[in-house]
Motif scaffolding. Structure first.
Motif, short mmCIF file in Angstrom:
data_model
loop_
_atom_site.label_atom_id
_atom_site.label_comp_id
_atom_site.label_asym_id
_atom_site.label_seq_id
_atom_site.Cartn_x
_atom_site.Cartn_y
_atom_site.Cartn_z
N VAL A 12 -26.20 13.44 2.83
CA VAL A 12 -25.81 12.31 3.66
C VAL A 12 -24.31 12.38 3.91
CG1 VAL A 12 -25.46 10.77 1.68
CG2 VAL A 12 -26.02 9.81 3.92
N GLN A 13 -23.89 11.84 5.02
CA GLN A 13 -22.46 11.85 5.34
C GLN A 13 -21.73 10.71 4.64
OE1 GLN A 13 -22.22 11.79 9.66
NE2 GLN A 13 -22.04 14.02 9.71
N TYR A 14 -20.43 10.87 4.51
CA TYR A 14 -19.57 9.84 3.94
C TYR A 14 -19.84 8.50 4.64
CZ TYR A 14 -15.26 7.44 2.65
OH TYR A 14 -14.35 6.54 2.17
N GLY A 16 -22.62 6.84 4.48
CA GLY A 16 -24.04 6.68 4.74
C GLY A 16 -24.78 6.02 3.59
N VAL A 113 -23.10 14.06 -0.87
CA VAL A 113 -22.39 13.29 0.15
C VAL A 113 -21.29 14.17 0.72
CG1 VAL A 113 -21.15 11.18 0.69
CG2 VAL A 113 -22.87 11.18 -1.13
N SER A 114 -21.37 14.43 2.01
CA SER A 114 -20.37 15.28 2.66
C SER A 114 -19.21 14.42 3.18
CB SER A 114 -21.00 16.05 3.82
OG SER A 114 -21.47 15.16 4.81
N SER A 115 -18.04 15.00 3.16
CA SER A 115 -16.85 14.25 3.59
C SER A 115 -16.57 14.45 5.06
CB SER A 115 -15.64 14.70 2.78
OG SER A 115 -15.45 16.09 2.90
#
Length: 115
Positions: A12-14, A16, A113-115
């Motif tokens: 999931v993205q930052y 989210g 979690v991607s930044s």
């Protein structure tokens, strides 16, 4: 035999959200506290949130205001709704049941979690 099966992890993205689920067949929520731990790579497991036998939720400081723990007594299952996710939330998340002071864990589900 304690069976705990987590699901719902993923990428999931930052900022989210994700919902983790844990099926707990055979659990007795009226007798045992149940909740979530997580383990970041290279670190020890840390407690995230739990629900007491009376249904009272408790949260670690890192989860307060962003995560919500809930349970479905008849199923029985527990859930962790995670919002405003940050890269530091990246970890393997484990549900657990406390049976007479002994913690039993599931196999875990990865949250990234991607930044």
């Amino acid at each position: 035999q304690v069976q705990l099966v987590e699901s719902g992890g993923g990428l999931v993205q930052y900022g989210g959200s994700l919902r983790l689920s844990c099926e707990t067949p055979g659990s007795d929520f009226s007798s045992n506290d149940i909740g979530w731990y997580r383990q970041r790579s290279g670190e020890r497991k840390e407690w995230v949130a739990s629900v007491t036998t009376y249904g009272v939720p408790n949260y670690a400081a890192s989860a307060t205001g962003r995560f919500i723990i809930s349970r479905d007594v008849p199923k029985p299952s527990i859930y962790l709704d995670m919002n405003s996710l940050k890269p530091e939330d990246t970890a393997v998340y484990y549900c657990y049941e406390d049976r007479y002071g002994s913690l039993h864990f599931g196999q875990g589900t990865q949250v990234t979690v991607s930044s």
